[in-house]
Design a protein around this motif. Structure first.
Motif, PDB file in Angstrom:
ATOM      1  N   ILE A 195       0.850  -1.188   0.000  1.00 25.33           N
ATOM      2  CA  ILE A 195       0.000   0.000   0.000  1.00 25.33           C
ATOM      3  C   ILE A 195       0.885   1.237   0.000  1.00 25.33           C
ATOM      4  O   ILE A 195       1.722   1.417   0.882  1.00 25.33           O
ATOM      5  N   GLY A 196       0.719   2.075  -1.001  1.00 26.44           N
ATOM      6  CA  GLY A 196       1.523   3.288  -1.108  1.00 26.44           C
ATOM      7  C   GLY A 196       0.810   4.495  -0.522  1.00 26.44           C
ATOM      8  O   GLY A 196      -0.395   4.459  -0.257  1.00 26.44           O
ATOM      9  N   HIS A 197       1.562   5.554  -0.315  1.00 31.64           N
ATOM     10  CA  HIS A 197       0.987   6.773   0.242  1.00 31.64           C
ATOM     11  C   HIS A 197       1.228   7.985  -0.651  1.00 31.64           C
ATOM     12  O   HIS A 197       1.080   9.125  -0.195  1.00 31.64           O
ATOM     13  N   THR A 198       1.603   7.737  -1.896  1.00 30.62           N
ATOM     14  CA  THR A 198       1.901   8.841  -2.810  1.00 30.62           C
ATOM     15  C   THR A 198       0.687   9.734  -3.022  1.00 30.62           C
ATOM     16  O   THR A 198       0.779  10.976  -2.977  1.00 30.62           O
ATOM     17  N   GLU A 199      -0.474   9.112  -3.249  1.00 30.71           N
ATOM     18  CA  GLU A 199      -1.694   9.895  -3.505  1.00 30.71           C
ATOM     19  C   GLU A 199      -2.104  10.697  -2.265  1.00 30.71           C
ATOM     20  O   GLU A 199      -2.591  11.828  -2.374  1.00 30.71           O
ATOM     21  N   LEU A 200      -1.892  10.117  -1.088  1.00 29.64           N
ATOM     22  CA  LEU A 200      -2.202  10.830   0.155  1.00 29.64           C
ATOM     23  C   LEU A 200      -1.305  12.060   0.285  1.00 29.64           C
ATOM     24  O   LEU A 200      -1.777  13.162   0.608  1.00 29.64           O
ATOM     25  N   LEU A 201      -0.031  11.881   0.033  1.00 31.85           N
ATOM     26  CA  LEU A 201       0.899  13.002   0.110  1.00 31.85           C
ATOM     27  C   LEU A 201       0.542  14.080  -0.907  1.00 31.85           C
ATOM     28  O   LEU A 201       0.575  15.279  -0.605  1.00 31.85           O
ATOM     29  N   GLU A 202       0.172  13.667  -2.110  1.00 30.47           N
ATOM     30  CA  GLU A 202      -0.192  14.634  -3.146  1.00 30.47           C
ATOM     31  C   GLU A 202      -1.424  15.444  -2.743  1.00 30.47           C
ATOM     32  O   GLU A 202      -1.490  16.662  -2.972  1.00 30.47           O
ATOM     33  N   ALA A 203      -2.397  14.781  -2.130  1.00 30.25           N
ATOM     34  CA  ALA A 203      -3.609  15.479  -1.690  1.00 30.25           C
ATOM     35  C   ALA A 203      -3.286  16.512  -0.625  1.00 30.25           C
ATOM     36  O   ALA A 203      -3.822  17.631  -0.635  1.00 30.25           O
ATOM     37  N   PHE A 219      -6.750   3.519   2.597  1.00 27.11           N
ATOM     38  CA  PHE A 219      -5.745   2.484   2.840  1.00 27.11           C
ATOM     39  C   PHE A 219      -5.975   1.789   4.177  1.00 27.11           C
ATOM     40  O   PHE A 219      -5.696   0.592   4.329  1.00 27.11           O
ATOM     41  N   LEU A 220      -6.530   2.518   5.167  1.00 25.27           N
ATOM     42  CA  LEU A 220      -6.827   1.877   6.442  1.00 25.27           C
ATOM     43  C   LEU A 220      -8.016   0.931   6.322  1.00 25.27           C
ATOM     44  O   LEU A 220      -8.048  -0.133   6.955  1.00 25.27           O
ATOM     45  N   GLU A 221      -9.007   1.301   5.505  1.00 24.47           N
ATOM     46  CA  GLU A 221     -10.114   0.387   5.238  1.00 24.47           C
ATOM     47  C   GLU A 221      -9.600  -0.875   4.549  1.00 24.47           C
ATOM     48  O   GLU A 221     -10.067  -1.988   4.822  1.00 24.47           O
TER      49      GLU A 221
END
Length: 240
Positions: A195-203, A219-221
């Protein structure tokens, strides 16, 4: 710890137990006594502090009751949590991964929403650096580094909310977060399945709170669903 000097100072004769408790608490919270490690033996503490055994024992009992220390008969006393809040979280959640993920979801989703509007340029730079290090560790299958950096990313994201109460609450969950990240990290799986966090960081960087909430919750779901599937599979195996 054996043979190394104990960084304590001799106390005065007033409020001895409280002074010893305060010093031990500081050694735990500062990391001088690392999480999971055994603290110096009683005799060493008595010498370093210049107090009696009963005073040391009473202080240890108090910190064990608060959840910071754990006394293991015949094995010594170990650091169990870095703060009273963290100790309380560990007592309430125990080792049940689902409970920890549910608490993380409550705190991290709100943190992402706040971070999207409150983050500074420094917050974004730090998050980018941490995420790059985390992703490199995933590609190299360096499990220890990947888990550590993933945990650090989530904490830094909460810090970017600039809400001191939320930050303190999350810091109290730090050991449980680390454990949950380690439990859901597949060291043998291919990098593109993590699971990546790139989209979260971008938001967060783009100042989009709605998208940040969706990414943090998503991602937590996914992790919660994975835990549910694993539990169902284990139950089916036991009943087979």
């Amino acid at each position: 710890m054996k043979g190394s000097p104990v960084p304590l100072v001799t106390t005065t004769r007033t409020g001895l137990v409280d002074q010893v408790i305060a010093q031990m608490r500081e050694l735990v919270s500062s990391g001088e006594w690392p999480l999971g490690r055994r603290i110096p033996p009683e005799a060493e503490l008595v010498t370093a502090l210049g107090v009696g055994r009963n005073t040391v024992r009473e202080a240890i009992r108090a910190l064990a009751h608060a959840g910071l220390l754990e006394v293991r008969q015949g094995d010594g006393t170990f650091v169990r949590a870095t703060s009273e809040l963290s100790g309380a979280v560990r007592r309430l959640c125990g080792s049940e991964l689902r409970r920890v993920l549910e608490v993380r979801r409550a705190l991290e989703v709100e943190s992402a929403r706040l971070a999207a509007t409150a983050r500074t340029d420094e917050d974004v730079r730090d998050l980018e650096t941490i995420l790059d290090t985390r992703d490199a560790a995933v590609r190299e299958r360096d499990r220890e580094q990947a888990v550590a950096q993933d945990t650090r990313f989530h904490l830094r994201l909460v810090e970017a909310s600039h809400n001191p109460v939320l930050i303190e609450l999350y810091q109290g969950l730090s050991e449980a977060v680390l454990s949950s990240v380690a439990s859901t990290f597949d060291a043998e799986g291919p990098a593109d399945r993590h699971i990546g966090h790139t989209e979260l960081l971008e938001a967060v960087r783009d100042g989009d709170p709605d998208r940040a909430v969706a990414e943090a919750g998503g991602f937590l779901e996914e992790l919660l669903a994975q835990v549910g599937e694993d539990a169902a599979s284990q139950s089916a195996s036991r009943n087979a």
